[in-house]
Design an enzyme around this catalytic site. Structure first.
Site, PDB file in Angstrom:
ATOM      1  N   HIS A 275       2.038  73.219 -50.063  1.00 41.76           N
ATOM      2  CA  HIS A 275       0.713  72.998 -50.667  1.00 41.76           C
ATOM      3  C   HIS A 275       0.851  72.632 -52.138  1.00 41.76           C
ATOM      4  O   HIS A 275       0.031  73.049 -52.967  1.00 41.76           O
ATOM      5  CB  HIS A 275      -0.172  74.247 -50.512  1.00 41.76           C
ATOM      6  CG  HIS A 275      -0.705  74.424 -49.115  1.00 41.76           C
ATOM      7  ND1 HIS A 275      -1.585  73.534 -48.531  1.00 41.76           N
ATOM      8  CD2 HIS A 275      -0.487  75.389 -48.184  1.00 41.76           C
ATOM      9  CE1 HIS A 275      -1.878  73.940 -47.301  1.00 41.76           C
ATOM     10  NE2 HIS A 275      -1.219  75.045 -47.050  1.00 41.76           N
ATOM     11  N   ASP A 338       2.513  79.756 -47.922  1.00 45.14           N
ATOM     12  CA  ASP A 338       2.051  79.485 -46.562  1.00 45.14           C
ATOM     13  C   ASP A 338       2.333  78.045 -46.145  1.00 45.14           C
ATOM     14  O   ASP A 338       2.473  77.149 -46.966  1.00 45.14           O
ATOM     15  CB  ASP A 338       0.553  79.759 -46.449  1.00 45.14           C
ATOM     16  CG  ASP A 338      -0.237  78.974 -47.469  1.00 45.14           C
ATOM     17  OD1 ASP A 338       0.213  78.884 -48.640  1.00 45.14           O
ATOM     18  OD2 ASP A 338      -1.298  78.430 -47.124  1.00 45.14           O
ATOM     19  N   GLU A 339       2.411  77.854 -44.859  1.00 44.10           N
ATOM     20  CA  GLU A 339       2.422  76.537 -44.214  1.00 44.10           C
ATOM     21  C   GLU A 339       3.404  75.557 -44.845  1.00 44.10           C
ATOM     22  O   GLU A 339       3.075  74.397 -45.080  1.00 44.10           O
ATOM     23  CB  GLU A 339       0.998  75.939 -44.245  1.00 44.10           C
ATOM     24  CG  GLU A 339      -0.019  76.811 -43.516  1.00 44.10           C
ATOM     25  CD  GLU A 339      -1.418  76.202 -43.498  1.00 44.10           C
ATOM     26  OE1 GLU A 339      -2.051  76.253 -42.451  1.00 44.10           O
ATOM     27  OE2 GLU A 339      -1.866  75.668 -44.533  1.00 44.10           O
ATOM     28  N   VAL A 340       4.599  76.007 -45.120  1.00 42.84           N
ATOM     29  CA  VAL A 340       5.605  75.120 -45.704  1.00 42.84           C
ATOM     30  C   VAL A 340       6.119  74.161 -44.625  1.00 42.84           C
ATOM     31  O   VAL A 340       6.516  74.599 -43.551  1.00 42.84           O
ATOM     32  CB  VAL A 340       6.770  75.948 -46.284  1.00 42.84           C
ATOM     33  CG1 VAL A 340       7.857  75.033 -46.810  1.00 42.84           C
ATOM     34  CG2 VAL A 340       6.245  76.873 -47.367  1.00 42.84           C
TER      35      VAL A 340
END
Lengths: 727, 727
Positions: A275, A338-340
């Site tokens: 992100h 998060d969400e790498v």
């Protein structure tokens, strides 16, 4: 009675022209107020005992009064300011013409309010500070006792919620409250990257948080769509990656001070290594791959990711943590995590070589390595690490805190491994769930399989407001009043699960929050007025009252939302969980209590929630018929006008279908009432026809869904169950 | 047609569930829009010619469209930003799903909007800049031509006002407009000393000013009650004399930039040598007499005054002007100069000795001396002096500018002596006058006795919002929409004096201003909700709709307002000049056109304005009867509920008398209608009895006055004029 000045001459002057009312009011004031009308405290305190009588703040008729306060022990500037703010609000609630406070420190006299605070809070508020307080009200006055300012400020909020009108007088009912929070981490997260919120919106949100006794403002300051905190060390972060919308350092500090003044910690989040498009656009050397030319306006999970193999990356982060750590004095620092997306790492030969050398075969291992370095940096700056689920890795020490967006199971897993955690998943506001659904979700449910020691690792939870589908016009109504229901979950005892009573208190406190300055009721009204450019958009108000937004995923799928999408449509003018669901459910229940509603034929239909009927909201059968008829007639009238409005106003073109359906629902309702009242059986096939129409209304359209379909279904079934003259 | 993309598939998708409407709308879009419905431009342009047809921005049904623009000549960042803002607003008005702009500079193609700007404006906007523009719309598109950004920005506002809906499509009607302002100085003054307004409120006010084509924001930054601009040189000004409410230098610069981006100059006012308690509290050496310990919260004219005899005073002012002059780059610097009280001078032996030496026997002469020194200081910093009437003195050069709070005669006097001036007196918003009254006041009336040369010295005027009775919750509704009526006076040709048409356009633009972000309609609604803590305060809305605030002096006298007074009463929930006056007047006119209303018996009665009936607002006799009856019934219902609310809610205790009177007015109205409809003469004494009740309703109470008493009087007289069966 203290708190009343005699002032009858003044009352007479003010109300001279309303002699009748004044006389009646004054008579009422002289009678003792009725003692035990239900209170509307929210969150519920740990322990409460009602007493006899009440303390009168202002007499009936709203005449002048003097409300005085003293400090029995000590006080500091923060508490002083909090007391002054509280008294201004008390004045608003009670309508005192000259409500004044006098400070009589340090000698306690017989003041209206005696405040005993043993000591000020910590210079930087900590997770472990005692937030308890005790509040006693008798007919003689109120006494607020707390170990520190924090408890006292919570107690002041309780005192304000106690203030109520009884027979024209404004009173504090006699009560003894002992109160302390169940969880230490009671947070609210605001994403200001996807859409920016100005300082004013942030500060009024903090006012709402204080009223709800929340104590952590988690500020999601960076994401792919923008970096919102000015850095003097890395000015390009906001120069090129914020489109002019960011907080200056002065503004950041102002918000921190504003929060501290209200007993709220501010935990900043700088999301990494994923992100991170905004960081990488500003400083391309931070990442593998090609430079980023523009901020990604399309939401989702861009593959841009920081390079964990370069020393320069950590040097950058170290400098940023140092700079931001001074602006945000809190012990905790949120690093996102998060969400790498691993693609960019795996596509880079130097990074893959590094991974090979380290023996990593999955990007998650490289992220754990990154987090280890990060943790060292944070420690150097006296910061503790908090991050989303993905940071959980045995390589990280047990001092970190996991914020679970993945849910209760993930949270418990962490606790079993000895990690502290807070729960976020059930409290995502853009899920557009009802207050009840969010309220019943518990960071530590009664059926938890965690040991007592493991349970202690669950520090609390956070309500999360992501901003893909949010703007300044809608932030209030997306956040409030539902956040107050969750705040009660975080504060109040575990066995507080009475949904009916929660709603009763929520409705009252929702109105009070508007008076604090929030705009969750007036905001959507304004959006509706602006949609129609009509001074009195009442037909749209009627339609909006029985609609709520579809959830985040449904809207994303239907609208293809991105950073350019105008958020000024029907869906932005309606709120989640409006009162209509329960009102209609109560009215239908009065007529059709014995009816069971089966699920719709098509299981994919996004039906509204079951028609839970809060206690006390079922009117008499006669009143139910009357109210439902009025309701359906107003729907009918609204349809006609709305179809004209839709023609006239392109901006609500998508409301046309919903307006027609509202008319159809009205017709179904009126004909059902007719069968029920006349005890006449509907003709064959009638029920099936109505159900088809109701199923059609349950189909997605205009990004909104109806809130009354369950009850309408029930009403139809009740009508269909009539046999001719079956009385 | 450009501006429409074919997109019928997309339209079908969006509206698939509303097939009926979609089909009808698309058919309507294919028919040419009706060309000559009246426009609602405000301020009226100098010259306008309507053409045939219209340019379609979005087709019927609100489907996707692409609105493109080009620059024919040049453009800069300011214009670019203005165009983008305008297109976002056009998107809101027109409801385009994917309204997008493409920039095709520098080759003009057949864009929806072609912008020809010869050159950017001056680096610092001047009084003399050309603000003219030309706007041509044909069915092929729009062309906006202007010498500089300033005119182009005005033209964009006009373009936005042109956008309207015709048969479901959003169009720009074909038109050729040549436009330029009548006056160069079209100002709005905001007092932020008596009550502070946050930056957000200031900025949305600037948005409103831009929409109204006003070009000077006069910021009254200091007064007795607070110094609101941070000074790094003299930090005590805000440290001790602002109670924490002031603008940081960053905020001041932000506002200046925000204004410049909208073609608005910012003229700061630092009021001296009087109204200076805040300065003197912070720096006691500036004044004779004893130090000031607290800010004076009681409004009026404190005697604190700077010492014009000390060199140190001028050194201080010189430093302040230098510092503030950099933050506010405008050529003009407002030094206040009003209401100087000479007592403190005359009580000081050193000052009287100084006066004697100079041969002054009046404080006014000493003030003129002070102003001469001030003028020298300003000149040194390249600033021109503007001040209130009192600075006018032959000792001052003709380069100064006089702002007249004393009125037209004072303004003309100045011009006869060769001084430039602007008019303020008739435009004081807290006078609570109607839009029409303020609109008809002219800085250079048609019957002026000034020569043409003298008339040229009148540069324009300023709407003034003083803040003794103002706060953030009410600022919008006190300022708007009335300021727009005055803005038209400053911009449009002198012979534009059609009150009816002004109101027609004002009502439409008032709604558009809400969509720009102002809160003059939603704000008072919110105040009413908060007063009652009722989700739907409709009874209070009904009462408020026929009330307006009494004027500044009446309120001051009745409420003894000071800085502590809570501004959250009924008076703060009603607006000046609400639509009700004219609506009721129109309805009564339809029934009683032949009736003349004599003035009330008691000349002291503060009666509402005469019932001017805007053209086109007189319904048919039948409709008038119907609407009046509905209106009176709603008043009756509101009374009943309000009397309950008043009992319940101390905060509106003062509304009780007005609620009862509303019920009485309803009864008078209903009985009048009954006599009129049945052609029956009322019994003897009936008229007198009604008039007594109407006179009582005209008495001051609750700081508000009714807006319908003139028309109610007329209705009673019409009923009384009935003879039995006199049809």
């Amino acid at each position: 009675m203290k708190g009343n000045i005699s002032g009858s001459a003044a009352i007479q002057r003010i109300l001279s022209a309303a002699a009748l009312i004044t006389a009646a009011s004054i008579a009422a004031a002289q009678a003792p107020p009725s003692p035990l009308s239900p209170l509307a405290l929210m969150p519920l305190p740990s322990s409460i005992t009602r007493g006899e009588g009440a303390f009168t703040v202002t007499p009936a008729g709203g005449g002048p009064s003097t409300f005085t306060y003293n400090y029995g022990q000590t006080h500091d500037a923060r508490l002083e300011a909090a007391v002054r703010r509280a008294l201004i609000r008390l004045g608003r609630t009670c309508g005192g013409e000259v409500l004044r406070s006098t400070i009589d420190h340090p000698t306690p006299t017989n003041a209206s309010l005696l405040i005993n605070v043993a000591a000020p809070g910590e210079p930087v508020q900590t997770l472990d500070e005692d937030e308890s307080y005790e509040l006693r009200v008798t007919s003689e006055g109120a006494t607020l006792t707390a170990p520190t300012d924090l408890g006292a400020m919570h107690g002041l909020e309780t005192l304000l919620q106690l203030a109520t009108t009884q027979q024209g007088a404004c009173v504090l009912p006699a009560v003894t409250i002992h109160d302390e929070p169940r969880f230490r981490w009671r947070g609210f997260m605001l994403d200001v990257s996807r859409h920016f919120e100005p300082v004013g919106a942030v500060e009024r949100t903090l006012d709402g948080m204080a009223a709800a006794k929340l104590n952590v403002f988690h500020w999601h300051l960076s994401d792919d769509q923008g970096f919102r905190a000015e850095s003097k060390k890395f000015p390009r972060l906001t120069d090129v990656a914020a489109e002019g919308e960011f907080y200056t350092q002065d503004q950041l500090r102002e918000v921190v001070a504003y929060a501290r003044a209200r007993g709220i910690r501010v935990v900043p989040e700088f999301d990494m290594p994923g992100h991170g498009s905004s960081w990488i656009m500003a400083y391309p050397d931070l990442a593998p791959g090609k430079p980023i030319k523009t901020l990604p306006v399309v939401y989702g999970m861009p593959t841009a990711v920081l390079d964990p193999t370069r020393k320069s990356t950590y040097k950058f982060i170290n400098t940023l943590v140092d700079e931001m750590g001074r602006i945000f004095p809190d012990a905790w620092f949120h690093i996102g995590g998060d969400e790498v997306q691993g693609e960019a790492w795996l596509a880079d030969p130097e990074i893959t070589a590094f991974m090979k050398k380290k023996g990593y075969d999955k990007p998650a291992q490289l992220q754990a390595y990154f987090n280890q370095q990060l943790e060292e940096i944070l420690k150097k700056h006296d910061k503790k690490m908090i991050g989303w689920d993905e940071i959980l890795d045995p390589a990280l020490p047990k001092t970190i805190l996991i914020q679970s967006w993945r849910g209760e199971a993930s949270l418990s897993d962490g606790a079993r491994q000895g990690y502290q955690g807070i729960l976020a998943a059930p409290y995502y506001l853009d899920g557009q769930k009802s207050s009840a659904q969010m309220y019943l979700a518990d960071p530590v449910p009664t059926d938890t399989t965690l040991t007592t020691e493991q349970q202690k690792l669950i520090l609390g939870g956070e309500v999360c407001m992501w901003a893909e589908q949010l703007n300044t016009e809608t932030v209030d109504s997306r956040v409030w009043p539902r956040t107050m229901a969750v705040a009660e979950r975080f504060w109040s005892p575990q066995n507080d699960r009475d949904v009916s009573d929660m709603y009763r208190r929520l409705r009252i406190n929702a109105l009070k929050l508007e008076d604090v300055g929030l705009r969750h009721i007036s905001g959507p009204e304004t959006v509706r007025r602006n949609l129609l450019l009509k001074r009195d958009p009442e037909a749209l108000d009627v339609l909006a009252s029985v609609l709520e937004p579809v959830d985040f995923h449904a809207r994303s799928g239907l609208q293809h939302t991105n950073g350019w999408t105008a958020l000024d449509r029907l869906v932005d003018a309606v709120v989640a969980d409006p009162p209509s669901r329960q009102q209609v459910a109560g009215e239908v229940e009065a007529i059709a209590a014995n009816i069971t509603v089966p699920p719709p034929a098509d299981p994919k239909l996004q039906l509204d929630l079951s028609g839970d009927v809060p206690e006390g909201s079922v009117p008499s059968r006669e009143a139910a018929f009357r109210r439902l008829r009025q309701r359906f007639l107003s729907w009918q009238a609204a349809e006609t006008r709305l179809l004209e409005d839709v023609q006239r106003t392109p901006r609500i073109s998508d409301a046309g279908a919903r307006a027609e359906q509202l008319g159809e629902l009205a017709e179904i309702g009126l004909s059902s009432l007719a069968f029920l009242e006349s005890h006449t059986a509907p003709p064959p096939g009638w029920q099936e026809k109505q159900m088809i129409t109701l199923d059609a209304a349950a189909q997605p359209s205009a990004l909104v869904r109806f809130t009354v379909l369950y009850s309408m279904r029930k009403l139809v079934l009740a009508a269909a169950a009539q046999t001719d003259h079956g009385r």
